[in-house]
Structure formats: C-alpha cells, structure tokens
Design an enzyme around this catalytic site. Sequence first.
Site, short mmCIF file in Angstrom:
data_model
loop_
_atom_site.label_atom_id
_atom_site.label_comp_id
_atom_site.label_asym_id
_atom_site.label_seq_id
_atom_site.Cartn_x
_atom_site.Cartn_y
_atom_site.Cartn_z
CB VAL A 50 -0.92 0.00 1.25
CG1 VAL A 50 -1.80 1.24 1.27
CG2 VAL A 50 -1.77 -1.26 1.30
CD GLU A 62 7.17 -8.62 2.33
OE1 GLU A 62 6.62 -7.54 2.03
OE2 GLU A 62 8.07 -9.14 1.66
#
Length: 143
Positions: A50, A62
């Site tokens: 993002v 992650e």
Amino acid sequence: MAKTIGAATWAGLHREAVAAMGRAYVPYSRYPVGAAALVDDGRVVTGCNVENAAYGVALCAECGLVSELVNSGGGRLVAFACVNAHGDAISPCGRCRQLLMEHGGPDLQLAMPGGTMTMQEVLPGAFGTGDLDQVRDDIQEDM
Ligand code: THU
C-alpha cells in the site's frame, strides 16, 4: 526442526499471494506485491503493498500480512510466499525479513526465487528479543 510443507500447501499460499497482489495499491511504483503465510493453527494470512504520495511511508505487503496475523489472533508463521505481478516469487526486503523473523523465527520457511529457504538462511545473525532481554537482565542486576 522445521515442519515439512507439502506441495498443495505451497500452491495454496501462492494462489492467495497472487489474489492479494491483485488488491495492491501501487500508483507510484506500479509494482504490486502480494504475500500469504500459513500460521501454526492452520490460518492463512495475507497482505498487499500500500503506497503513499509521501513515497517513504509505503507499506510492504509483509507489513499488511503481519498486521493481519496479530489482529486475527496472533500465532507463529510457518510458511511464507510473496509474488510480483507475474506471480513469480520475490525476495522479501531487509526490513520485512526482520518483521517475518519476529513472528516466524528461524524455522519459518520461505518460497524464495531460487526455492525454499529458512528464515535463518535469509536473515542470519538476526537481532531479536533475546538481545533486548540480555541488556534488560544486566540492567536489573545493576539496580
Ligand atoms: N515491496 C513489498 O511489498 N515487499 C518487499 O519485500 C519488497 C518491496 C513493495 C514496496 C513498494 O510498494 C514496491 O514493492 C516497490 O518497491
């Protein structure tokens, strides 16, 4: 001793990672990443990257995965996969290796571009909670 992860489990993680990659928000790099991991209680957690107009605050896939792990009940990661837009395995960045080590430990298995590797192999000599405990214990003794 690291648990053996079967081909069907790896295929399922790859499928989930590709699906997560499809949800990435990457208007700046145009490099979507999806990640999926098996938890020791059988759950599968996922994440996508993002990005942000302030480039430096982008969240790696992650980061989302670890956030989902903790927010859905915690547990230990046992197998991990992350993919690029081609669905090919990619190597987690250095910061994300540290995140994964915290929640999977040295036996966490990763689907790396060259095949399966353990966390111990991808982040040898990692800093961890043991390092903090050591200093805390010393300080306690001094007080
Ligand atoms: N990225 C991840 O999501 N995970 C990694 O381990 C490597 C890099 C993302 C960050 C950024 O949004 C994009 O890939 C390009 O660096």
